[in-house]
Design a protein around this motif. Structure first.
Motif, PDB file in Angstrom:
ATOM      1  N   GLN A  78       4.525 -10.347  -8.961  1.00 34.77           N
ATOM      2  CA  GLN A  78       4.390  -8.898  -9.144  1.00 34.77           C
ATOM      3  C   GLN A  78       3.145  -8.383  -8.421  1.00 34.77           C
ATOM      4  O   GLN A  78       3.183  -7.373  -7.718  1.00 34.77           O
ATOM      5  N   GLN A  79       2.039  -9.099  -8.595  1.00 37.71           N
ATOM      6  CA  GLN A  79       0.788  -8.664  -7.988  1.00 37.71           C
ATOM      7  C   GLN A  79       0.860  -8.666  -6.468  1.00 37.71           C
ATOM      8  O   GLN A  79       0.425  -7.722  -5.805  1.00 37.71           O
ATOM      9  N   GLY A  80       1.443  -9.734  -5.922  1.00 35.95           N
ATOM     10  CA  GLY A  80       1.556  -9.830  -4.468  1.00 35.95           C
ATOM     11  C   GLY A  80       2.468  -8.768  -3.894  1.00 35.95           C
ATOM     12  O   GLY A  80       2.154  -8.146  -2.859  1.00 35.95           O
ATOM     13  N   THR A  81       3.601  -8.541  -4.566  1.00 35.37           N
ATOM     14  CA  THR A  81       4.552  -7.543  -4.074  1.00 35.37           C
ATOM     15  C   THR A  81       3.987  -6.139  -4.215  1.00 35.37           C
ATOM     16  O   THR A  81       4.196  -5.287  -3.348  1.00 35.37           O
ATOM     17  N   LEU A  82       3.251  -5.886  -5.294  1.00 37.27           N
ATOM     18  CA  LEU A  82       2.662  -4.560  -5.510  1.00 37.27           C
ATOM     19  C   LEU A  82       1.748  -4.186  -4.354  1.00 37.27           C
ATOM     20  O   LEU A  82       1.763  -3.037  -3.884  1.00 37.27           O
ATOM     21  N   THR A  83       0.976  -5.133  -3.898  1.00 43.53           N
ATOM     22  CA  THR A  83       0.073  -4.871  -2.778  1.00 43.53           C
ATOM     23  C   THR A  83       0.845  -4.399  -1.543  1.00 43.53           C
ATOM     24  O   THR A  83       0.451  -3.441  -0.869  1.00 43.53           O
ATOM     25  N   LYS A  84       1.959  -5.072  -1.266  1.00 42.75           N
ATOM     26  CA  LYS A  84       2.781  -4.689  -0.115  1.00 42.75           C
ATOM     27  C   LYS A  84       3.462  -3.342  -0.332  1.00 42.75           C
ATOM     28  O   LYS A  84       3.560  -2.529   0.596  1.00 42.75           O
ATOM     29  N   VAL A  85       3.950  -3.106  -1.575  1.00 42.94           N
ATOM     30  CA  VAL A  85       4.617  -1.837  -1.879  1.00 42.94           C
ATOM     31  C   VAL A  85       3.683  -0.663  -1.611  1.00 42.94           C
ATOM     32  O   VAL A  85       4.072   0.350  -1.015  1.00 42.94           O
ATOM     33  N   ILE A  86       2.422  -0.816  -2.030  1.00 40.42           N
ATOM     34  CA  ILE A  86       1.457   0.268  -1.863  1.00 40.42           C
ATOM     35  C   ILE A  86       1.019   0.397  -0.402  1.00 40.42           C
ATOM     36  O   ILE A  86       1.004   1.498   0.165  1.00 40.42           O
ATOM     37  N   ALA A  87       0.688  -0.743   0.209  1.00 39.45           N
ATOM     38  CA  ALA A  87       0.167  -0.712   1.584  1.00 39.45           C
ATOM     39  C   ALA A  87       1.209  -0.222   2.581  1.00 39.45           C
ATOM     40  O   ALA A  87       0.892   0.539   3.503  1.00 39.45           O
ATOM     41  N   GLU A  88       2.463  -0.667   2.383  1.00 43.61           N
ATOM     42  CA  GLU A  88       3.523  -0.337   3.339  1.00 43.61           C
ATOM     43  C   GLU A  88       4.422   0.786   2.850  1.00 43.61           C
ATOM     44  O   GLU A  88       5.416   1.123   3.488  1.00 43.61           O
ATOM     45  N   ARG A  89       4.083   1.365   1.709  1.00 41.31           N
ATOM     46  CA  ARG A  89       4.799   2.504   1.136  1.00 41.31           C
ATOM     47  C   ARG A  89       6.303   2.238   1.014  1.00 41.31           C
ATOM     48  O   ARG A  89       7.133   3.012   1.476  1.00 41.31           O
ATOM     49  N   TRP A  90       6.620   1.145   0.366  1.00 36.85           N
ATOM     50  CA  TRP A  90       8.025   0.811   0.176  1.00 36.85           C
ATOM     51  C   TRP A  90       8.678   1.813  -0.774  1.00 36.85           C
ATOM     52  O   TRP A  90       8.107   2.192  -1.805  1.00 36.85           O
ATOM     53  N   THR A  91       9.883   2.198  -0.453  1.00 35.60           N
ATOM     54  CA  THR A  91      10.660   3.041  -1.356  1.00 35.60           C
ATOM     55  C   THR A  91      11.308   2.149  -2.420  1.00 35.60           C
ATOM     56  O   THR A  91      11.359   0.918  -2.277  1.00 35.60           O
ATOM     57  N   VAL A  92      11.816   2.764  -3.478  1.00 33.19           N
ATOM     58  CA  VAL A  92      12.519   2.013  -4.514  1.00 33.19           C
ATOM     59  C   VAL A  92      13.739   1.326  -3.907  1.00 33.19           C
ATOM     60  O   VAL A  92      14.027   0.166  -4.231  1.00 33.19           O
ATOM     61  N   LYS A  93      14.428   2.027  -3.014  1.00 36.42           N
ATOM     62  CA  LYS A  93      15.621   1.458  -2.375  1.00 36.42           C
ATOM     63  C   LYS A  93      15.265   0.218  -1.558  1.00 36.42           C
ATOM     64  O   LYS A  93      15.952  -0.810  -1.626  1.00 36.42           O
ATOM     65  N   TYR A  94      14.164   0.310  -0.805  1.00 40.76           N
ATOM     66  CA  TYR A  94      13.771  -0.828   0.031  1.00 40.76           C
ATOM     67  C   TYR A  94      13.309  -1.999  -0.838  1.00 40.76           C
ATOM     68  O   TYR A  94      13.614  -3.160  -0.562  1.00 40.76           O
ATOM     69  N   LEU A  95      12.574  -1.686  -1.927  1.00 30.76           N
ATOM     70  CA  LEU A  95      12.127  -2.752  -2.827  1.00 30.76           C
ATOM     71  C   LEU A  95      13.331  -3.446  -3.463  1.00 30.76           C
ATOM     72  O   LEU A  95      13.324  -4.674  -3.628  1.00 30.76           O
ATOM     73  N   ARG A  96      14.366  -2.666  -3.780  1.00 23.26           N
ATOM     74  CA  ARG A  96      15.562  -3.268  -4.369  1.00 23.26           C
ATOM     75  C   ARG A  96      16.214  -4.222  -3.375  1.00 23.26           C
ATOM     76  O   ARG A  96      16.682  -5.302  -3.738  1.00 23.26           O
ATOM     77  N   GLU A  97      16.257  -3.816  -2.105  1.00 20.12           N
ATOM     78  CA  GLU A  97      16.840  -4.680  -1.071  1.00 20.12           C
ATOM     79  C   GLU A  97      16.031  -5.969  -0.920  1.00 20.12           C
ATOM     80  O   GLU A  97      16.604  -7.061  -0.829  1.00 20.12           O
ATOM     81  N   ARG A  98      14.718  -5.837  -0.912  1.00 21.70           N
ATOM     82  CA  ARG A  98      13.867  -7.018  -0.770  1.00 21.70           C
ATOM     83  C   ARG A  98      13.990  -7.933  -2.001  1.00 21.70           C
ATOM     84  O   ARG A  98      14.015  -9.158  -1.882  1.00 21.70           O
ATOM     85  N   ALA A  99      14.055  -7.302  -3.177  1.00 22.68           N
ATOM     86  CA  ALA A  99      14.158  -8.081  -4.403  1.00 22.68           C
ATOM     87  C   ALA A  99      15.459  -8.875  -4.436  1.00 22.68           C
ATOM     88  O   ALA A  99      15.501 -10.012  -4.932  1.00 22.68           O
ATOM     89  N   SER A 100      16.536  -8.273  -3.900  1.00 18.88           N
ATOM     90  CA  SER A 100      17.829  -8.962  -3.908  1.00 18.88           C
ATOM     91  C   SER A 100      17.831 -10.178  -2.992  1.00 18.88           C
ATOM     92  O   SER A 100      18.662 -11.073  -3.137  1.00 18.88           O
ATOM     93  N   LYS A 101      16.885 -10.209  -2.056  1.00 22.71           N
ATOM     94  CA  LYS A 101      16.803 -11.338  -1.125  1.00 22.71           C
ATOM     95  C   LYS A 101      15.739 -12.357  -1.545  1.00 22.71           C
ATOM     96  O   LYS A 101      15.510 -13.347  -0.847  1.00 22.71           O
ATOM     97  N   SER A 102      15.124 -12.100  -2.659  1.00 23.81           N
ATOM     98  CA  SER A 102      14.076 -13.018  -3.119  1.00 23.81           C
ATOM     99  C   SER A 102      14.675 -14.357  -3.518  1.00 23.81           C
ATOM    100  O   SER A 102      15.874 -14.469  -3.794  1.00 23.81           O
ATOM    101  N   GLN A 103      13.846 -15.369  -3.540  1.00 21.74           N
ATOM    102  CA  GLN A 103      14.293 -16.704  -3.922  1.00 21.74           C
ATOM    103  C   GLN A 103      13.474 -17.213  -5.101  1.00 21.74           C
ATOM    104  O   GLN A 103      12.324 -16.836  -5.294  1.00 21.74           O
TER     105      GLN A 103
END
Length: 572
Positions: free
Chosen positions: A180-205
């Motif tokens: 969560q902490q690592g992804t939050l940093t990227k979400v804020i820095a790269e201004r990920w949208t909820v839609k994009y975060l959902r796409e990335r989350a679906s590809k997580s391992q």
């Protein structure tokens, strides 16, 4: 002003600020709107406190339930006293009032609202529907608030500060704190949208080595990264699942099975994010004393086990012996360390019930006693813990039969019952004799009627029957409680109740393992069993609830003359 003089008042009362103290669990609002607080200060400076602060009596003080802003502003302005509305409230009722006022007065911060619901969740032992009913919320809203609390503090603070949305947080909630902490940093820095975060989350391992469920089926799954690793000379590749939805589903199924297994041993099993660290304490013989722990806390409904459901290394970690009743826990600690200032009664304690503890990890507590040089008292006042509703109802059903067997042969009782039944549906009826109250509860009517002679009862029956020819009314009635209430004034009731009680499979199944251990210890069963079986009772506690019940019922032990203290306590 003496608090005892207004304990039962329901009107506004001026109370000195020196008599006001915060609730033991504080204010559910953690962040205040400074502009609104400044406006409140100016308003009170000019007009005084217009709306009374809600308080509840507590010894010689009053605990502030709702109106913290008005109280703190009045303190800052050095006022001597403020108007208060005094009301007797339980801990759960106090927290509910506090939450409701904060929501209704000015939009409570979402995260504070989540944490308030989390505190209610501890009060209600994880019963989300009870929370929804009390707050008049849809169950979905309660679930969402608790789901958000699976997020780490960094994510929650980002939501509170408006840096990310609730949608972002809900997507991050299931993952480990580190992820969560690592992804939050990227979400804020790269201004990920909820839609994009959902796409990335679906590809997580998720590494399969962290899975708690059986991974045999995963060996041939195309979503297992190890399936093709050999083609590229990556035999040392760590297998990971790339179908996160499937991984979560199997994990949740495993958690449900594990929770069921733990519930036999511990009773209530809650997920770790459902109870805030400030709302739980690790309870043991060192913190509350051996006698209190073994005869009270082990049988307490508020002693639970927490299980970590966050994906990652901590998944499945259990935290046993967690007391989720802060008020009772503090009372138990005080009773052990400072018995001279603690006078505990059953009415003063918060609910509690039965259980055993034999498991894995212990956690730190926010309200631990000083263990460096404990000033304990071996004769400490025992704090009565609450018994589970299932045990109480089972005990009541037995006592109702005892009451019926003792009273049915008495003609006078039958006459009194007839009169009370008629009175129950008679609206506005005035009794002929002064001994009969015109407004008493059904059980009191029977008691009053039984104190009269037969002729007076028959006269009342005739008169109330005449009254019913013009007016009728009906109300709800718990006849089990009525019958039990009559036992208190019946000769030989305690002896009959003891004789009636016997451990059956139905009765024992209502207890947790810890509760059954308490029964066996207090009845002398353990001593007899260990003597006959070379001290093997402790082994029974590790075999599961059904095996323990079977062993208790099969062993030849004389239970006559014994009945559980919580069973006998129901007799007035």
């Amino acid at each position: 002003m003496n608090s005892t003089s207004i304990n039962n008042q329901t009107t506004n009362t001026m109370i000195p600020l020196s008599l006001l103290v915060p609730l033991p669990f504080g204010n559910c609002r953690q962040k205040r709107n400074q502009q609104k607080y400044s406006d409140l200060l100016n308003s009170i400076k000019v007009r005084g406190v217009i709306q009374p602060v809600l308080v509840r009596p507590s010894d010689d003080k009053f605990e502030v339930v709702a109106g913290y802003g008005r109280w703190e502003a009045s303190t800052e302005l050095n006022l001597e006293s403020i108007p208060c509305y005094v009301k007797n409230l339980s801990d759960a009722e106090a927290l509910e009032h506090q939450l409701e006022e904060n929501i209704n007065r000015s939009d409570l911060d979402l995260i504070d609202e989540c944490k308030a619901v989390q505190s209610l969740n501890a009060f209600y032992s994880g019963d989300r529907q009870a929370i929804a009913d009390r707050l008049v919320w849809p169950i979905r809203k309660v679930n969402e608030r608790l789901e958000l609390l699976r997020c780490c503090s960094e994510v929650l603070n980002a939501v509170r500060d408006g840096v990310i949305t609730v949608g972002h947080a809900l997507l991050l909630a299931p993952f480990s704190e580190k992820l969560q902490q690592g992804t939050l940093t990227k979400v804020i820095a790269e201004r990920w949208t909820v839609k994009y975060l959902r796409e990335r989350a679906s590809k997580s391992q998720q590494l399969l080595s962290s899975a708690k469920f059986d991974t045999n089926e995963c060996n041939t799954c195309p979503h297992n990264s190890a399936a093709q690793s050999g083609l590229f000379g990556l035999e040392d590749h760590r297998a990971a699942c790339s179908k996160l939805g499937c991984f979560k589903e199997k994990t949740n199924n495993w958690l449900e099975i594990y929770k069921t297994e733990l519930s036999e041993q511990y009773g209530t099993v809650l997920l770790i994010q459902q109870v805030a660290p400030s709302d739980r304490n690790t309870v043991d013989t060192q913190s509350v004393g051996q006698e209190q722990f073994e005869t009270g806390c082990m049988a307490c409904d508020k002693r639970i086990v927490l299980i970590d459901d966050r994906l990652g290394r901590s998944l499945g970690t259990t935290y046993p012996n967690q007391c989720i009743d802060n008020i009772c826990y503090v009372s138990c600690v005080k009773a052990l360390t400072k018995p001279d200032v603690v006078e505990q009664t059953a009415d003063e304690t918060t609910e509690n019930v039965v259980e055993n503890s034999t498991n894995v990890v212990s956690t730190s507590s926010s309200a631990k006693p000083d263990k460096s040089k404990p000033k304990t008292n071996k004769a400490a006042t025992k704090v009565n813990c609450s018994i589970s509703s299932k045990v109480v109802e089972t005990n009541k059903s037995v006592l109702r039969k005892v009451s019926a067997e003792l009273l049915m042969p008495v003609p006078h009782f039958q006459s009194a019952m007839t009169y009370a039944a008629l009175r129950r549906i008679a609206q506005g009826y005035t009794p002929l004799v002064n001994e009969l109250s015109p407004t008493a509860h059904f059980s009191e009517v029977i008691k009053q009627a039984m104190s009269l002679d037969e002729a007076s009862i028959m006269a009342e029956i005739a008169n109330v029957t005449l009254h019913l020819s013009t007016t009728q009314n009906d109300t709800s009635l718990n006849f089990t409680d009525v019958m039990i209430s009559l036992l208190g004034g019946t000769n030989g009731s305690k002896e009959a109740a003891v004789e009636k009680w016997t451990p059956t499979k139905e009765i024992l199944s209502q207890y947790r393992i810890g509760g059954m251990e308490v029964l066996c210890r207090e009845s002398g069963f353990i001593e007899a069993y260990d003597k006959a079986k070379s001290g093997e009772f402790s082994k029974l506690l590790t075999k599961g609830k059904s095996d323990l019940i079977s062993a208790i019922l099969k062993f030849d032990f004389d239970w006559s003359g014994f009945a559980p203290k919580e069973y006998l306590a129901l007799i007035n």
